[in-house]
Design a protein around this motif. Sequence first.
Motif, PDB file in Angstrom:
ATOM      1  N   TYR A 115       0.831  -1.272  -0.031  1.00  0.00           N
ATOM      2  CA  TYR A 115       0.081  -0.055  -0.062  1.00  0.00           C
ATOM      3  C   TYR A 115       0.897   1.279   0.021  1.00  0.00           C
ATOM      4  CZ  TYR A 115      -3.842   3.211   1.080  1.00  0.00           C
ATOM      5  OH  TYR A 115      -4.606   4.286   1.099  1.00  0.00           O
ATOM      6  N   VAL A 122      -3.427   6.158  -7.308  1.00  0.00           N
ATOM      7  CA  VAL A 122      -4.717   6.150  -6.817  1.00  0.00           C
ATOM      8  C   VAL A 122      -5.440   4.945  -7.001  1.00  0.00           C
ATOM      9  CG1 VAL A 122      -6.928   7.248  -6.269  1.00  0.00           C
ATOM     10  CG2 VAL A 122      -4.679   8.575  -6.259  1.00  0.00           C
ATOM     11  N   ASP A 123      -5.521   4.574  -8.105  1.00  0.00           N
ATOM     12  CA  ASP A 123      -6.489   3.442  -8.591  1.00  0.00           C
ATOM     13  C   ASP A 123      -5.982   2.133  -8.070  1.00  0.00           C
ATOM     14  OD1 ASP A 123      -4.522   3.807 -10.492  1.00  0.00           O
ATOM     15  OD2 ASP A 123      -5.691   2.738 -12.003  1.00  0.00           O
ATOM     16  N   ARG A 125      -3.896   2.102  -5.549  1.00  0.00           N
ATOM     17  CA  ARG A 125      -3.888   2.166  -4.295  1.00  0.00           C
ATOM     18  C   ARG A 125      -5.072   1.682  -3.429  1.00  0.00           C
ATOM     19  NH1 ARG A 125      -4.642   8.127  -1.781  1.00  0.00           N
ATOM     20  NH2 ARG A 125      -3.462   8.494  -3.438  1.00  0.00           N
ATOM     21  N   GLU A 126      -6.103   1.811  -4.080  1.00  0.00           N
ATOM     22  CA  GLU A 126      -7.627   1.630  -3.803  1.00  0.00           C
ATOM     23  C   GLU A 126      -7.869  -0.001  -3.902  1.00  0.00           C
ATOM     24  OE1 GLU A 126      -9.845   3.212  -1.883  1.00  0.00           O
ATOM     25  OE2 GLU A 126      -8.217   4.590  -2.009  1.00  0.00           O
ATOM     26  N   PHE A 129      -5.873  -1.203  -0.951  1.00  0.00           N
ATOM     27  CA  PHE A 129      -6.667  -0.909   0.213  1.00  0.00           C
ATOM     28  C   PHE A 129      -7.593  -1.871   0.831  1.00  0.00           C
ATOM     29  CE2 PHE A 129      -9.928   0.950   2.857  1.00  0.00           C
ATOM     30  CZ  PHE A 129      -9.267   1.610   3.720  1.00  0.00           C
ATOM     31  N   ALA A 130      -8.601  -2.558  -0.264  1.00  0.00           N
ATOM     32  CA  ALA A 130      -9.513  -3.309  -0.207  1.00  0.00           C
ATOM     33  C   ALA A 130      -9.059  -4.626   0.619  1.00  0.00           C
ATOM     34  CB  ALA A 130     -10.304  -3.583  -1.455  1.00  0.00           C
ATOM     35  N   TRP A 133      -7.658  -3.867   4.087  1.00  0.00           N
ATOM     36  CA  TRP A 133      -8.616  -3.452   5.027  1.00  0.00           C
ATOM     37  C   TRP A 133      -9.317  -5.009   5.596  1.00  0.00           C
ATOM     38  CZ3 TRP A 133      -9.523   0.270   8.206  1.00  0.00           C
ATOM     39  CH2 TRP A 133     -10.683   0.257   9.087  1.00  0.00           C
ATOM     40  N   ILE A 155      -2.790   7.778   4.989  1.00  0.00           N
ATOM     41  CA  ILE A 155      -3.980   8.282   4.121  1.00  0.00           C
ATOM     42  C   ILE A 155      -4.466   9.833   4.628  1.00  0.00           C
ATOM     43  CG2 ILE A 155      -6.631   8.080   4.279  1.00  0.00           C
ATOM     44  CD1 ILE A 155      -6.233   5.114   4.359  1.00  0.00           C
ATOM     45  N   ASP A 159      -6.487  12.220   2.414  1.00  0.00           N
ATOM     46  CA  ASP A 159      -7.979  12.298   2.678  1.00  0.00           C
ATOM     47  C   ASP A 159      -8.156  12.455   4.318  1.00  0.00           C
ATOM     48  OD1 ASP A 159     -10.586  11.747   3.165  1.00  0.00           O
ATOM     49  OD2 ASP A 159     -10.694  10.283   1.588  1.00  0.00           O
ATOM     50  N   ARG A 162     -11.132  10.341   5.726  1.00  0.00           N
ATOM     51  CA  ARG A 162     -11.204   8.883   5.733  1.00  0.00           C
ATOM     52  C   ARG A 162      -9.962   8.387   6.719  1.00  0.00           C
ATOM     53  NH1 ARG A 162      -9.348   5.197   0.381  1.00  0.00           N
ATOM     54  NH2 ARG A 162     -10.264   3.590   1.135  1.00  0.00           N
TER      55      ARG A 162
END
Length: 181
Positions: A115, A122-123, A125-126, A129-130, A133, A155, A159, A162
Amino acid sequence: LDPRKKTWEIAQTDPAAASRFAAAIPDEWYRSQALAMVAWHTKSKPSFLRIVKEALTAAKKLPGPNRRVSCSAWIIRAIARRGNIDLAETVQESLLDIEKEENPVRRADALFLVYEAVFSVVDVREMVFASLWRSISEMKSWKKDRLLSNLALTIAVDDVDRAVDITNTMAKLTLRQKTLE
């Protein structure tokens, strides 16, 4: 002397010599990380791709998904930093590999390294992240709050809302307050 340190020193002035030195390191863990350092300093795209491939090959020989993915994070960071190479496939391979790790603490530790490595993309990273998490949610360890704190602080760069939401999931009030400061 740690061969990664020597590789880094050589790579500052002579990436080709550093590549030869790193390629000769017998231990896959150190070889892969040293080659990632060489890639960091390599300007030629074909040379960069060759070094990345060699580094990933060494990382894939490591025992256990945690070690393979943790080591691959060094290479992924070099790819993300370069910016003109698609890293989604490499990250996806790491995400599939880390799913084989039964221990959620080890899984989350490796995923956090990935991460951080892809944070600027960004794309991707997400996508990481899933998985991260999910792994953190499964943790039943003292490390959970520490990892949540590190994640929130990372983060917060992009953000804050978040980051605050993540921080508010922490069980330890003192660490939660320290993270919010």
